[in-house]
Write an enzyme that holds these catalytic residues in place. Sequence first.
Site, PDB file in Angstrom:
ATOM      1  N   GLY A  14      -7.692   5.480  -9.750  1.00 41.92           N
ATOM      2  CA  GLY A  14      -6.734   6.317  -8.598  1.00 41.92           C
ATOM      3  C   GLY A  14      -5.423   5.832  -8.749  1.00 41.92           C
ATOM      4  N   LEU A  16      -3.275   4.789  -6.682  1.00 40.32           N
ATOM      5  CA  LEU A  16      -2.650   3.410  -6.261  1.00 40.32           C
ATOM      6  C   LEU A  16      -2.706   2.565  -7.271  1.00 40.32           C
ATOM      7  CD1 LEU A  16      -1.699   1.582  -3.750  1.00 40.32           C
ATOM      8  CD2 LEU A  16      -4.427   1.160  -3.460  1.00 40.32           C
ATOM      9  N   PHE A  88     -19.790   3.717  -7.589  1.00 39.76           N
ATOM     10  CA  PHE A  88     -19.637   2.343  -6.788  1.00 39.76           C
ATOM     11  C   PHE A  88     -20.405   2.850  -5.568  1.00 39.76           C
ATOM     12  CE2 PHE A  88     -15.116   3.838  -6.475  1.00 39.76           C
ATOM     13  CZ  PHE A  88     -15.247   4.630  -5.222  1.00 39.76           C
ATOM     14  N   HIS A 234       2.146   0.632   8.690  1.00 41.79           N
ATOM     15  CA  HIS A 234       3.427   0.523   8.310  1.00 41.79           C
ATOM     16  C   HIS A 234       4.560   0.094   9.348  1.00 41.79           C
ATOM     17  CE1 HIS A 234       1.545   1.049   4.568  1.00 41.79           C
ATOM     18  NE2 HIS A 234       1.916   2.215   4.311  1.00 41.79           N
TER      19      HIS A 234
HETATM   20  C1  BG6 Z   1       1.327   4.734   1.705  1.00 42.01           C
HETATM   21  C2  BG6 Z   1       1.321   6.019   2.193  1.00 42.01           C
HETATM   22  O1  BG6 Z   1       0.934   3.706   2.317  1.00 42.01           O
HETATM   23  O2  BG6 Z   1       3.081   4.431   1.603  1.00 42.01           O
HETATM   24  C3  BG6 Z   1       2.056   7.138   1.356  1.00 42.01           C
HETATM   25  O3  BG6 Z   1      -0.138   6.292   2.249  1.00 42.01           O
HETATM   26  C4  BG6 Z   1       3.498   6.667   1.520  1.00 42.01           C
HETATM   27  O4  BG6 Z   1       1.711   8.471   2.233  1.00 42.01           O
HETATM   28  C5  BG6 Z   1       3.637   5.383   1.018  1.00 42.01           C
HETATM   29  O5  BG6 Z   1       4.021   7.826   0.678  1.00 42.01           O
HETATM   30  C6  BG6 Z   1       5.154   4.944   1.064  1.00 42.01           C
HETATM   31  O6  BG6 Z   1       5.311   3.703   0.398  1.00 42.01           O
HETATM   32  P1  BG6 Z   1       6.518   3.501  -0.096  1.00 42.01           P
HETATM   33  O7  BG6 Z   1       6.502   1.926  -0.510  1.00 42.01           O
HETATM   34  O8  BG6 Z   1       6.758   4.482  -1.366  1.00 42.01           O
HETATM   35  O9  BG6 Z   1       7.541   3.601   0.826  1.00 42.01           O
END
Ligand code: BG6
Length: 464
Positions: A14, A16, A88, A234
């Site tokens: 993926g 991530l 999985f 966040h």
């Molecule tokens: C992720 C979100 O947790 O954080 C994303 O799912 C977002 O949609 C990303 O783009 C932003 O992270 P960063 O570290 O690039 O600001």
Amino acid sequence: MIISTNLTIFGGTGDLTFRKLLPALYTMDITGKLPQDSRITIIGRRDYDSSHYRRISRDWVEKFTRLSFEEKAFDRFSEKIDYYRMDFSRLEAYHGLNHYYRENDISSHIFYFAVAPRFFSAITEGLKLVHGSSSGKVILEKPFGENLAAATALNTELEAFFGPEHIYRIDHYLGKEMVRNIQAIRFSNPIFTDVWNSRYIESVQISALEDMGVETRGGYYDASGALKDMVQNHLFQILSIMAMERPEEFSPRGLHDAQLDVFRCLRPADETSIESTLVLGQYEGYRGEPLVKPDSQTETYGALRLFIDNERWKGTPFYIRTGKKTGKREIELAVIFRRPYPDVEPNILIIKIQPTEGVYLQFNIKRPGDSEDIIPAKMDFCQNCSLIHQLNTPEAYERLITACMAGERSWFSQWDQIELSWNYISHLKKLHAGKQLPVYPYKPGTHGPAEANRMLEQYGHSWL
Ligand code: BG6
């Protein structure tokens, strides 16, 4: 040879994993933070073998590493990686995985669930089937569950198997340098510590704008939206660190308790004020993105006005906004102080999270020369200017994975905080839907819908 730690990544093909986890692990490896004898087991459904997977990873790591890419260093790192093909979501598949672990003398585990939350339960079931009781730690990616009820059920199941002290819920914002710095700025500077309250602070803004759209993540995002994707986790974590009382002790428990108190004091939104509390938007063109419903009402932008009902913050609004395709990538926290008298600019403190990491302070001085005018002076401290081209997200993952390996739990979100923040956001969304309020369209490249500006203007405020 018994392997010291094996990191199994579910969701290894993926986005991530490629963009964030592998570049972070590569940097950990070359900076000596990844134990020499550790292994990385990548779980994916695709028909790859280890050498093919290593070849694909190379380009991602080269693109996203925050250090310079070195071929030899990557080769050494990639030898630690094995690809294990399995579905999985199928219970039977775990017997094979277990066999693979035994064959390779792998008994010390960190499991990384880099998959959508709907798979967390199936993976846990699978591990339970072959391991009986848990034999390791688990790192969970956000969002934790798809709604409060699902999150609660999931939490019960995961805690029962892994044990609460082995669960590491990653919120990668808690690994960002300047998020870590909020405490230091607040509590190590009397010029801020002593005025950090509603008597002196008129309002606080937490703004997280992104220039990217949803890209390849339309399927996930469309079921989630900006409030669940960014705010519930966040930005609420940041809010709680900005607003918390000084922790009784700077230990994991002390920090969590102080943050938790903020969540407990969030004033729930109410039906009569929802219109002036929440603005949702969607960028034009979003409905044409891959895997997004053509009539989607999902918000790609959210702006909120909220209050913390405690002694410190009574009457000070906190404004939060986040949006995709807003023309810039910028996360900043602004503290706007009350004016000592009309006709002067307010003191403003801005904590810059990304891409610039730094602190900006605006204060008043006399205009130089004969004039008695008062004008704002602006001090801008940039911590990472020489590194400005480097994204700091991988650094956050490096920190958090390293912390998990060391059993250091301070900067991971805890269930009780998640529960309260889910509650708040679910309630907000319910009120918004119940009143059939619009999701305003906005043009890509703008800072979101005009209604979000109007929400602040009616209170005499504006986004910085
Ligand atoms: C992720 C979100 O947790 O954080 C994303 O799912 C977002 O949609 C990303 O783009 C932003 O992270 P960063 O570290 O690039 O600001």
